[in-house]
Design a protein around this motif. Sequence first.
Motif, PDB file in Angstrom:
ATOM      1  N   SER A   1     -45.905  14.277 116.723  1.00  0.00           N
ATOM      2  CA  SER A   1     -46.598  15.100 115.734  1.00  0.00           C
ATOM      3  C   SER A   1     -48.052  15.312 116.121  1.00  0.00           C
ATOM      4  N   ARG A   2     -48.483  16.563 116.072  1.00  0.00           N
ATOM      5  CA  ARG A   2     -49.870  16.935 116.397  1.00  0.00           C
ATOM      6  C   ARG A   2     -50.246  16.388 117.769  1.00  0.00           C
ATOM      7  N   SER A   3     -51.226  15.508 117.825  1.00  0.00           N
ATOM      8  CA  SER A   3     -51.642  14.950 119.118  1.00  0.00           C
ATOM      9  C   SER A   3     -51.063  13.561 119.297  1.00  0.00           C
ATOM     10  N   GLY A   4     -49.855  13.347 118.781  1.00  0.00           N
ATOM     11  CA  GLY A   4     -49.233  12.029 118.802  1.00  0.00           C
ATOM     12  C   GLY A   4     -48.797  11.593 120.185  1.00  0.00           C
ATOM     13  N   PHE A   5     -48.308  10.354 120.248  1.00  0.00           N
ATOM     14  CA  PHE A   5     -47.857   9.806 121.522  1.00  0.00           C
ATOM     15  C   PHE A   5     -46.793   8.755 121.285  1.00  0.00           C
ATOM     16  N   CYS A   6     -45.944   8.565 122.292  1.00  0.00           N
ATOM     17  CA  CYS A   6     -44.927   7.508 122.311  1.00  0.00           C
ATOM     18  C   CYS A   6     -44.874   6.941 123.724  1.00  0.00           C
ATOM     19  N   GLY A   7     -44.496   5.692 123.831  1.00  0.00           N
ATOM     20  CA  GLY A   7     -44.393   5.115 125.158  1.00  0.00           C
ATOM     21  C   GLY A   7     -43.551   3.863 125.190  1.00  0.00           C
ATOM     22  N   MET A   8     -43.176   3.458 126.389  1.00  0.00           N
ATOM     23  CA  MET A   8     -42.472   2.208 126.620  1.00  0.00           C
ATOM     24  C   MET A   8     -43.286   1.413 127.627  1.00  0.00           C
ATOM     25  N   ARG A   9     -43.558   0.156 127.292  1.00  0.00           N
ATOM     26  CA  ARG A   9     -44.377  -0.686 128.164  1.00  0.00           C
ATOM     27  C   ARG A   9     -43.629  -1.964 128.501  1.00  0.00           C
ATOM     28  N   SER A  10     -43.726  -2.356 129.752  1.00  0.00           N
ATOM     29  CA  SER A  10     -43.088  -3.604 130.156  1.00  0.00           C
ATOM     30  C   SER A  10     -43.864  -4.781 129.587  1.00  0.00           C
ATOM     31  N   LYS A  11     -43.143  -5.831 129.298  1.00  0.00           N
ATOM     32  CA  LYS A  11     -43.815  -7.064 128.920  1.00  0.00           C
ATOM     33  C   LYS A  11     -44.511  -7.605 130.162  1.00  0.00           C
ATOM     34  N   LYS A  12     -45.529  -8.402 129.971  1.00  0.00           N
ATOM     35  CA  LYS A  12     -46.277  -8.904 131.117  1.00  0.00           C
ATOM     36  C   LYS A  12     -45.374  -9.704 132.051  1.00  0.00           C
TER      37      LYS A  12
ATOM     38  N   ARG B   1     -52.934  -7.791 141.725  1.00  0.00           N
ATOM     39  CA  ARG B   1     -52.773  -8.436 140.425  1.00  0.00           C
ATOM     40  C   ARG B   1     -52.202  -7.447 139.408  1.00  0.00           C
ATOM     41  N   ILE B   2     -50.977  -6.971 139.660  1.00  0.00           N
ATOM     42  CA  ILE B   2     -50.314  -6.051 138.745  1.00  0.00           C
ATOM     43  C   ILE B   2     -49.654  -6.861 137.631  1.00  0.00           C
ATOM     44  N   LEU B   3     -49.989  -6.529 136.386  1.00  0.00           N
ATOM     45  CA  LEU B   3     -49.484  -7.279 135.234  1.00  0.00           C
ATOM     46  C   LEU B   3     -48.343  -6.581 134.501  1.00  0.00           C
ATOM     47  N   GLY B   4     -48.229  -5.269 134.659  1.00  0.00           N
ATOM     48  CA  GLY B   4     -47.189  -4.540 133.950  1.00  0.00           C
ATOM     49  C   GLY B   4     -47.313  -3.049 134.175  1.00  0.00           C
ATOM     50  N   MET B   5     -46.359  -2.298 133.585  1.00  0.00           N
ATOM     51  CA  MET B   5     -46.345  -0.840 133.727  1.00  0.00           C
ATOM     52  C   MET B   5     -45.885  -0.216 132.420  1.00  0.00           C
ATOM     53  N   SER B   6     -46.116   1.090 132.295  1.00  0.00           N
ATOM     54  CA  SER B   6     -45.602   1.810 131.131  1.00  0.00           C
ATOM     55  C   SER B   6     -45.350   3.258 131.500  1.00  0.00           C
ATOM     56  N   LEU B   7     -44.552   3.914 130.657  1.00  0.00           N
ATOM     57  CA  LEU B   7     -44.297   5.351 130.777  1.00  0.00           C
ATOM     58  C   LEU B   7     -44.436   5.918 129.379  1.00  0.00           C
ATOM     59  N   SER B   8     -45.262   6.948 129.235  1.00  0.00           N
ATOM     60  CA  SER B   8     -45.539   7.484 127.896  1.00  0.00           C
ATOM     61  C   SER B   8     -45.579   9.004 127.919  1.00  0.00           C
ATOM     62  N   VAL B   9     -45.600   9.585 126.728  1.00  0.00           N
ATOM     63  CA  VAL B   9     -45.661  11.035 126.581  1.00  0.00           C
ATOM     64  C   VAL B   9     -46.615  11.378 125.446  1.00  0.00           C
TER      65      VAL B   9
END
Length: 214
Positions: free
Chosen positions: A81-92, A177-185
């Motif tokens: 909605s509007r300028s909203g966002f959703c994403g999935m992030r890995s746990k550390k 030292r990579i702690l995690g990743m995510s993919l969002s829109v």
Amino acid sequence: MSRFRSLWKASLDATKKALTWNVEDLMPPTERLIFNFNSREELKKWHLYSDSEYGGSSSASLEIMDEGNGLKAEGSKWNISRSGFCGMRSKKFDGFIDLDAYDTIALKLKGDGRSYISTIYTENWVNSPGQMEDNSWQAFVFVPKDNWYIARIPLARYLPTWRGNVIDASMEMNQSRILGMSLSVNAGGGIPGARSGPGDFKVELDWIKAFRTQ
């Protein structure tokens, strides 16, 4: 003398073999699998987030595809909605992973023509007052509609960000030292020509790998 030469040659051959083995052993493979979305156990490594945490109305869901060859993230109608966002992030990660030997991140995706955001989280170089969060590095990735596509993103293309905004500062990613990743829109912004705006979305993700191309 002959026996001495034989022993010396055998010792030299063994030393050469040991040195060769050590060099090969230290050389990392040309690719490294980071995530493989082929089981429901993968869901336990990820969590969803959206603007609903801040009073927005965006939402999403995660599920493993029935055929067992990917993870699907999608939202229902009007989910962004509007300028909203959703994403999935890995746990550390349990500690961190070292990608210092690699120069490219690759994602196997099937989507809807939208532009998504790939994020890498690294250990903070400096924990300054009021800034204890992980460093985040982001790059846009276009996901063509309906067909599987391997997006290759050079690590040099990831830019330092703070809460979604690019930081105008000279910084270098701490790839060891990579702690995690995510993919969002996001509803707005992205790669020119990509689908954008509020509405539904769907992206499938098969795997994420790191590559050494040089």
